[in-house]
Write a protein that holds these residues in place. Sequence first.
Motif, mmCIF file in Angstrom:
data_model
loop_
_atom_site.group_PDB
_atom_site.id
_atom_site.type_symbol
_atom_site.label_atom_id
_atom_site.label_comp_id
_atom_site.label_asym_id
_atom_site.label_seq_id
_atom_site.Cartn_x
_atom_site.Cartn_y
_atom_site.Cartn_z
ATOM 1 N N THR A 1 37.820 36.078 42.179
ATOM 2 C CA THR A 1 37.955 37.009 41.062
ATOM 3 C C THR A 1 36.563 37.487 40.621
ATOM 4 O O THR A 1 35.563 36.782 40.777
ATOM 5 C CB THR A 1 38.653 36.364 39.858
ATOM 6 O OG1 THR A 1 37.846 35.307 39.342
ATOM 7 C CG2 THR A 1 40.022 35.827 40.248
ATOM 8 N N LEU B 1 38.779 42.829 35.162
ATOM 9 C CA LEU B 1 39.055 41.761 36.114
ATOM 10 C C LEU B 1 39.536 42.340 37.437
ATOM 11 O O LEU B 1 40.460 43.144 37.478
ATOM 12 C CB LEU B 1 40.103 40.804 35.559
ATOM 13 C CG LEU B 1 40.598 39.710 36.526
ATOM 14 C CD1 LEU B 1 39.475 38.720 36.821
ATOM 15 C CD2 LEU B 1 41.817 38.997 35.976
ATOM 16 N N VAL C 1 40.830 41.020 41.307
ATOM 17 C CA VAL C 1 41.299 39.860 42.063
ATOM 18 C C VAL C 1 41.304 40.216 43.546
ATOM 19 O O VAL C 1 41.906 41.216 43.954
ATOM 20 C CB VAL C 1 42.712 39.433 41.619
ATOM 21 C CG1 VAL C 1 43.197 38.253 42.461
ATOM 22 C CG2 VAL C 1 42.725 39.065 40.138
#
Length: 302
Positions: free
Chosen positions: A299, A110, A112
Motif C-alpha cells: 500500500t 491510498l 493498493v
Amino acid sequence: MTDNTDPAPVINISPNLTADQRQCVEQSVAQMIARHREAITRRRATEAERLKPWRDAHEALAERLANHPDAALVLEALRTNSHHLDGMPIDSPSPTSSLSSVTIEVREGLEVFALPFDFDWHWQASDGGNFAPRSVSRETGKAKIHAGVSSAEGDATWITGHASVGVVLSTETEVAAVGRALRSTKERGDICGGNYESDATSEGGTEITVVRGDTFVTSATDKRWRVRCSGAELGALHDNGGFGIGDPISVAWAMLPGSIYTLNVGAWVYAEAHAGFPLILDYPGKAYSDIEANLLLLTLIR
C-alpha cells in the motif's frame, strides 16, 4: 566445485512496463544486491576479528598435542571408539499460529497494489559451492527459500538467499509518501554444534525497500528469527508453527517528479556454521534456514 558465490540475479518483469521502467527495475535490483553484499562483508570482517584469539589458541593447543604422543593416542582412541552423533536438535511441539484478521484503513490518497505485481527477482550468495533453492512469483506473491550450511550441503561456511516482488512508481509533483507491506510467513531455523570452536547461526525475515533508479532511498526489516549456538551448546530450533502475519513494516520518503521508483517487499534467509575441531566426539556446526512467504499486497499513501 561449482562457484555460486555471486551468481547473477534472476529478474522477471511484466511486459506492460516501458523500457525506462524495466531499466529502473534492473538498476534497483542491482542496488539492493550491492547493499546486501556490503552488509555481508562487514559481518564477515567482524566475525573474523572475533574468532582470531580462539583460532590462535587452538593452533597452540594442536601443536602441544602433536608433540605429546600419549595425549594424541588417547584422543585418537576416543574418536575411534565413539559413535558419531549428528547433533541436530530434536523437534519439539511448536506453538500454534493462526492468521489474525487484517484491517486496511481506506483513506484519501491510498493506493493498493495487489497481484500481479510489476516484477519479481531472486538472488543468492555464499563463500563456497552451496546452493540456496528459492522461488518467487509476481503472479502469486509466493516466495520460498532454503539455505543450509553442512557437509551434506557443500563446503560453504555461510549462505544467504533473497526473493522479492515489487511495483514501479512515479509522481508528477513532490509528495510525502508512506509505503507499507502486508505479508505472512512460515519459518524454521535449525542449528547445532558442540565441537571446540564450532558455531552456527540461522536468521530470516522480510523487508521493504525503496529505490530511485540506481539510488537506495530507504528500507525497513522485520527479522522474524535469529538462533545461534557456539562451543558446547548443542543447538536450538525455531519454528513458528505455520503462516502468521508479520509485524507491521513501513517506509516514508519524499517522492520527486522526474524519477522512477521501485517499492519492493521480499523474504530473506541467512545461515552460517563452522565445524570446529572435535576433541572426543564430532559435533560439527550446522545451520539451516527456511522461509515461505505470502507477499500479499503493498500500500502507498501520498
